[in-house]
Design a protein around this motif. Sequence first.
Motif, PDB file in Angstrom:
ATOM      1  N   UNK A 174       0.818  -1.216   0.000  1.00 39.23           N
ATOM      2  CA  UNK A 174       0.000   0.000   0.000  1.00 39.23           C
ATOM      3  C   UNK A 174       0.850   1.263   0.000  1.00 39.23           C
ATOM      4  N   UNK A 175       2.071   1.161   0.515  1.00 39.18           N
ATOM      5  CA  UNK A 175       2.978   2.310   0.491  1.00 39.18           C
ATOM      6  C   UNK A 175       3.785   2.354  -0.801  1.00 39.18           C
ATOM      7  N   UNK A 176       4.322   1.202  -1.218  1.00 39.11           N
ATOM      8  CA  UNK A 176       5.256   1.160  -2.331  1.00 39.11           C
ATOM      9  C   UNK A 176       4.600   1.392  -3.684  1.00 39.11           C
ATOM     10  N   UNK A 177       3.405   0.837  -3.912  1.00 34.37           N
ATOM     11  CA  UNK A 177       2.780   0.982  -5.229  1.00 34.37           C
ATOM     12  C   UNK A 177       2.417   2.431  -5.540  1.00 34.37           C
ATOM     13  N   UNK A 178       1.829   3.202  -4.599  1.00 34.85           N
ATOM     14  CA  UNK A 178       1.616   4.632  -4.891  1.00 34.85           C
ATOM     15  C   UNK A 178       2.932   5.376  -5.126  1.00 34.85           C
ATOM     16  N   UNK A 179       3.967   5.024  -4.353  1.00 36.76           N
ATOM     17  CA  UNK A 179       5.281   5.658  -4.557  1.00 36.76           C
ATOM     18  C   UNK A 179       5.790   5.354  -5.953  1.00 36.76           C
ATOM     19  N   UNK A 180       5.632   4.106  -6.389  1.00 39.55           N
ATOM     20  CA  UNK A 180       6.082   3.720  -7.725  1.00 39.55           C
ATOM     21  C   UNK A 180       5.378   4.550  -8.800  1.00 39.55           C
ATOM     22  N   UNK A 181       4.057   4.722  -8.668  1.00 38.75           N
ATOM     23  CA  UNK A 181       3.310   5.500  -9.658  1.00 38.75           C
ATOM     24  C   UNK A 181       3.715   6.976  -9.633  1.00 38.75           C
ATOM     25  N   UNK A 182       3.926   7.528  -8.456  1.00 41.72           N
ATOM     26  CA  UNK A 182       4.333   8.932  -8.354  1.00 41.72           C
ATOM     27  C   UNK A 182       5.689   9.138  -9.024  1.00 41.72           C
ATOM     28  N   UNK A 183       6.636   8.238  -8.740  1.00 44.82           N
ATOM     29  CA  UNK A 183       7.957   8.343  -9.361  1.00 44.82           C
ATOM     30  C   UNK A 183       7.856   8.218 -10.878  1.00 44.82           C
ATOM     31  N   UNK A 184       7.048   7.275 -11.328  1.00 48.99           N
ATOM     32  CA  UNK A 184       6.860   7.107 -12.768  1.00 48.99           C
ATOM     33  C   UNK A 184       6.316   8.373 -13.413  1.00 48.99           C
ATOM     34  N   UNK A 185       5.289   8.940 -12.815  1.00 49.89           N
ATOM     35  CA  UNK A 185       4.645  10.125 -13.391  1.00 49.89           C
ATOM     36  C   UNK A 185       5.589  11.318 -13.414  1.00 49.89           C
ATOM     37  N   UNK A 186       6.378  11.490 -12.357  1.00 50.23           N
ATOM     38  CA  UNK A 186       7.334  12.610 -12.317  1.00 50.23           C
ATOM     39  C   UNK A 186       8.340  12.486 -13.455  1.00 50.23           C
ATOM     40  N   UNK A 187       8.885  11.287 -13.638  1.00 46.42           N
ATOM     41  CA  UNK A 187       9.895  11.090 -14.683  1.00 46.42           C
ATOM     42  C   UNK A 187       9.265  11.182 -16.071  1.00 46.42           C
ATOM     43  N   UNK A 188       8.036  10.677 -16.222  1.00 44.06           N
ATOM     44  CA  UNK A 188       7.334  10.775 -17.509  1.00 44.06           C
ATOM     45  C   UNK A 188       7.141  12.230 -17.907  1.00 44.06           C
ATOM     46  N   UNK A 189       6.687  13.056 -16.962  1.00 46.56           N
ATOM     47  CA  UNK A 189       6.477  14.480 -17.256  1.00 46.56           C
ATOM     48  C   UNK A 189       7.788  15.140 -17.666  1.00 46.56           C
ATOM     49  N   UNK A 190       8.855  14.867 -16.920  1.00 44.46           N
ATOM     50  CA  UNK A 190      10.158  15.459 -17.243  1.00 44.46           C
ATOM     51  C   UNK A 190      10.644  14.995 -18.610  1.00 44.46           C
ATOM     52  N   UNK A 191      10.467  13.716 -18.909  1.00 42.20           N
ATOM     53  CA  UNK A 191      10.922  13.160 -20.181  1.00 42.20           C
ATOM     54  C   UNK A 191      10.133  13.736 -21.360  1.00 42.20           C
ATOM     55  N   UNK A 192       8.823  13.885 -21.170  1.00 46.19           N
ATOM     56  CA  UNK A 192       7.969  14.364 -22.257  1.00 46.19           C
ATOM     57  C   UNK A 192       8.141  15.860 -22.534  1.00 46.19           C
ATOM     58  N   UNK A 193       8.789  16.588 -21.650  1.00 47.19           N
ATOM     59  CA  UNK A 193       9.019  18.025 -21.837  1.00 47.19           C
ATOM     60  C   UNK A 193      10.339  18.326 -22.540  1.00 47.19           C
ATOM     61  N   UNK A 194      11.112  17.278 -22.865  1.00 43.94           N
ATOM     62  CA  UNK A 194      12.394  17.468 -23.534  1.00 43.94           C
ATOM     63  C   UNK A 194      12.193  17.831 -25.008  1.00 43.94           C
ATOM     64  N   UNK A 195      13.159  18.488 -25.632  1.00 44.87           N
ATOM     65  CA  UNK A 195      13.069  18.793 -27.069  1.00 44.87           C
ATOM     66  C   UNK A 195      12.952  17.510 -27.888  1.00 44.87           C
ATOM     67  N   UNK A 196      12.090  17.532 -28.881  1.00 39.73           N
ATOM     68  CA  UNK A 196      11.869  16.388 -29.774  1.00 39.73           C
ATOM     69  C   UNK A 196      11.291  15.168 -29.063  1.00 39.73           C
ATOM     70  N   UNK A 197      10.777  15.360 -27.849  1.00 41.38           N
ATOM     71  CA  UNK A 197      10.168  14.234 -27.135  1.00 41.38           C
ATOM     72  C   UNK A 197       8.939  13.718 -27.871  1.00 41.38           C
ATOM     73  N   UNK A 198       8.319  14.588 -28.668  1.00 42.44           N
ATOM     74  CA  UNK A 198       7.128  14.192 -29.413  1.00 42.44           C
ATOM     75  C   UNK A 198       7.377  13.011 -30.341  1.00 42.44           C
ATOM     76  N   UNK A 199       8.606  12.870 -30.830  1.00 43.50           N
ATOM     77  CA  UNK A 199       8.920  11.735 -31.707  1.00 43.50           C
ATOM     78  C   UNK A 199       8.779  10.419 -30.944  1.00 43.50           C
ATOM     79  N   UNK A 200       9.246  10.430 -29.699  1.00 45.44           N
ATOM     80  CA  UNK A 200       9.133   9.234 -28.876  1.00 45.44           C
ATOM     81  C   UNK A 200       7.696   8.928 -28.522  1.00 45.44           C
ATOM     82  N   UNK A 201       6.922   9.963 -28.216  1.00 43.53           N
ATOM     83  CA  UNK A 201       5.504   9.773 -27.882  1.00 43.53           C
ATOM     84  C   UNK A 201       4.752   9.246 -29.096  1.00 43.53           C
ATOM     85  N   UNK A 202       5.029   9.815 -30.252  1.00 47.27           N
ATOM     86  CA  UNK A 202       4.377   9.367 -31.485  1.00 47.27           C
ATOM     87  C   UNK A 202       4.725   7.916 -31.786  1.00 47.27           C
ATOM     88  N   UNK A 203       5.977   7.553 -31.579  1.00 49.37           N
ATOM     89  CA  UNK A 203       6.409   6.185 -31.833  1.00 49.37           C
ATOM     90  C   UNK A 203       5.651   5.200 -30.943  1.00 49.37           C
TER      91      UNK A 203
END
Length: 454
Positions: A174-203
């Motif tokens: 109950x503690x670890x799974x929410x932490x896992x999702x929060x960490x995932x979402x933080x890194x996803x947001x940071x990754x998707x804001x990079x230049x040319x990240x749209x190519x990866x999202x489109x792929x």
Amino acid sequence: MSKNTERANFGSKLGVVLATAGSAVGLGNVWRFPYVAGQDGGAAFIIIYVISVVLLGIPCMVSEFIIGRHGASNTARAYGRMSNDSAWKFVGYLGVLTGFLITGYYCVVSGWCLEYVFGAAVGGISGDAEYVKNYFTTFASDPVRPILWMVVFLFITHFVIVRGVRNGIEKVSKMMMPVLFILLLVIVVASCMLPDAGKGISFLFKPDFAKLDKDVFLDALGQSFYSLSIAMGCICTYASYFSRTTNLLQSAVQISVVDCLVAVLAGLMIFPAAFSVGINPDSGASLVFITLPNVFHQAFSSMPVVGYIISVLFYLLLAVAALTSLISLHEVSTAFLQEEMRISRGKAALVVTCTCSIIGVFCSLSFGAWDGLSLFGKSLFDIFDYVTGQIFLPVGGLLTCIFMGWVAPRKVVRDEYTNWGTLKNTFFNVYLFLIRYVCPVCIILIFLHQFKVI
């Protein structure tokens, strides 16, 4: 039904889903899924993967749920209680053995995650591609450091296991799974804001059906089978802690959705960053421990503080994913020893922790410190991975399908599926058809594919 009330149970429906999803969600979701998706056409592969989860993953999971809850015991004993033919206990023993052997080498990779959390925190893995590659090679072949981290990880797992089902496994999940999702979402947001990240999202989300061939279909089947922890004993063992009111089909669907979501988010975390710097993700250990540090270093070179934070969070995410899976693997052997040898949970857990530590030591040393720990050109680590992943898992899964489809009493299967008539008989005939005909064929195809027969 008294045996269900005498056994420790999960305390809530959320606990059931998070604990079992934690078992399924592991390192394979974070590094294997993105790699396979990248190699097999991105979005096209994901579509086939979801279909594979529905046709293969969910029916197999429901089968293990039924066996585990009905048996209300460790995996080996549960198979025997499901049928009058005690010979089928062999399938349960195979599941326990498989889970035990996977624990022995999986703890080595889990220890690597802790090393990289530490390395990222002190800035030790930041540098050019050659430096990062040498860092991993030097660390993995060291005779001491990987073993120390492995032992630390195993004893963290041990601490959770000895606290029991509700106060240990469920509470930590109950503690670890929410932490896992929060960490995932933080890194996803940071990754998707990079230049040319749209190519990866489109792929990842724009299907390229031109890449569809038999390999894509078979890879998707294999990924769905392995990513849901089928035939490792984990699902069956956790199901033995389910209450009589747990909706097995609903739980299997919910856990599969969580597992697919984590896998897709892992792709969103990796592909935009990789496309941003023009690096193609590799497979296996090299993706997580060699390629991605270089990706993060290049992608966030203009924002070193952000790059530092993302790197630390990423390896913390890996450690959390590894922990939730290792807990379930450890519990398979602990429950078996506790019940079959009639010893306390603490003693059973200590035996598993110590024996797996010994196995882990030899697997770790086979990476270079002791080159003699090899057979047929494979390191001891690779042998454990090969035997469990390519032989034991498909064989165990196939035998479980045959057992549930043709051997287990139909009335018992139906009673467990419908919670003794308190739930509608929704999709029961579909489930039975899939487990009798579709799932065995799929597993045989996976088995033949990984040996390059088809």
